[in-house]
Design an enzyme around this catalytic site. Structure first.
Site, PDB file in Angstrom:
ATOM      1  N   HIS A 103      10.825 -56.057 -35.149  1.00 35.14           N
ATOM      2  CA  HIS A 103      11.006 -55.400 -33.856  1.00 35.14           C
ATOM      3  C   HIS A 103      10.971 -53.893 -34.038  1.00 35.14           C
ATOM      4  O   HIS A 103      11.129 -53.386 -35.142  1.00 35.14           O
ATOM      5  CB  HIS A 103      12.335 -55.810 -33.214  1.00 35.14           C
ATOM      6  CG  HIS A 103      13.544 -55.343 -33.964  1.00 35.14           C
ATOM      7  ND1 HIS A 103      13.978 -55.961 -35.112  1.00 35.14           N
ATOM      8  CD2 HIS A 103      14.391 -54.317 -33.741  1.00 35.14           C
ATOM      9  CE1 HIS A 103      15.064 -55.339 -35.555  1.00 35.14           C
ATOM     10  NE2 HIS A 103      15.326 -54.328 -34.742  1.00 35.14           N
TER      11      HIS A 103
ATOM     12  N   GLU B  95      22.789 -51.341 -33.082  1.00 39.89           N
ATOM     13  CA  GLU B  95      22.088 -52.487 -33.638  1.00 39.89           C
ATOM     14  C   GLU B  95      23.076 -53.246 -34.514  1.00 39.89           C
ATOM     15  O   GLU B  95      23.675 -52.669 -35.425  1.00 39.89           O
ATOM     16  CB  GLU B  95      20.885 -52.007 -34.451  1.00 39.89           C
ATOM     17  CG  GLU B  95      19.930 -53.087 -34.817  1.00 39.89           C
ATOM     18  CD  GLU B  95      18.575 -52.522 -35.266  1.00 39.89           C
ATOM     19  OE1 GLU B  95      18.467 -51.307 -35.508  1.00 39.89           O
ATOM     20  OE2 GLU B  95      17.634 -53.312 -35.365  1.00 39.89           O
TER      21      GLU B  95
END
Length: 91
Positions: free
Chosen positions: A29, A43
């Site tokens: 990603h 994250e």
């Protein structure tokens, strides 16, 4: 955020403040800020350790002829990609 699998599939989703994006384990990603203010995101990994693999670093350390054939770009273009593992660092 764009999420891609080992196959030719990629999905891009625009996220707004407060949104949550999810990436399945093993999928690549990347995040791109398309706004006009600084991007801040958190994250989180379900793992005991963190490993970062920069896409440009990975591609520039793969044989250029193979990358060129798979991505339909010329080798000269690949030579211009950063290969020093650029990371996002806090100010």
């Amino acid at each position: 955020m764009t999420v891609f699998t080992a196959g030719p599939n990629a999905v891009t989703q625009d996220l707004a403040p407060g949104d949550i994006g999810y990436v399945l384990r093993g999928n690549g990603h990347y995040i791109k800020n398309i706004g006009d203010t600084d991007l801040q995101f958190l994250e989180i990994f379900r793992s005991a350790y963190f490993a970062d693999v920069s896409l440009s670093d990975w591609l520039t350390h793969t044989p250029p002829a193979m990358v060129a054939a798979h991505l339909n770009v010329d080798v000269e273009t690949i030579k211009g990609w950063p290969n020093d593992r650029p990371l996002v660092m806090p100010e």
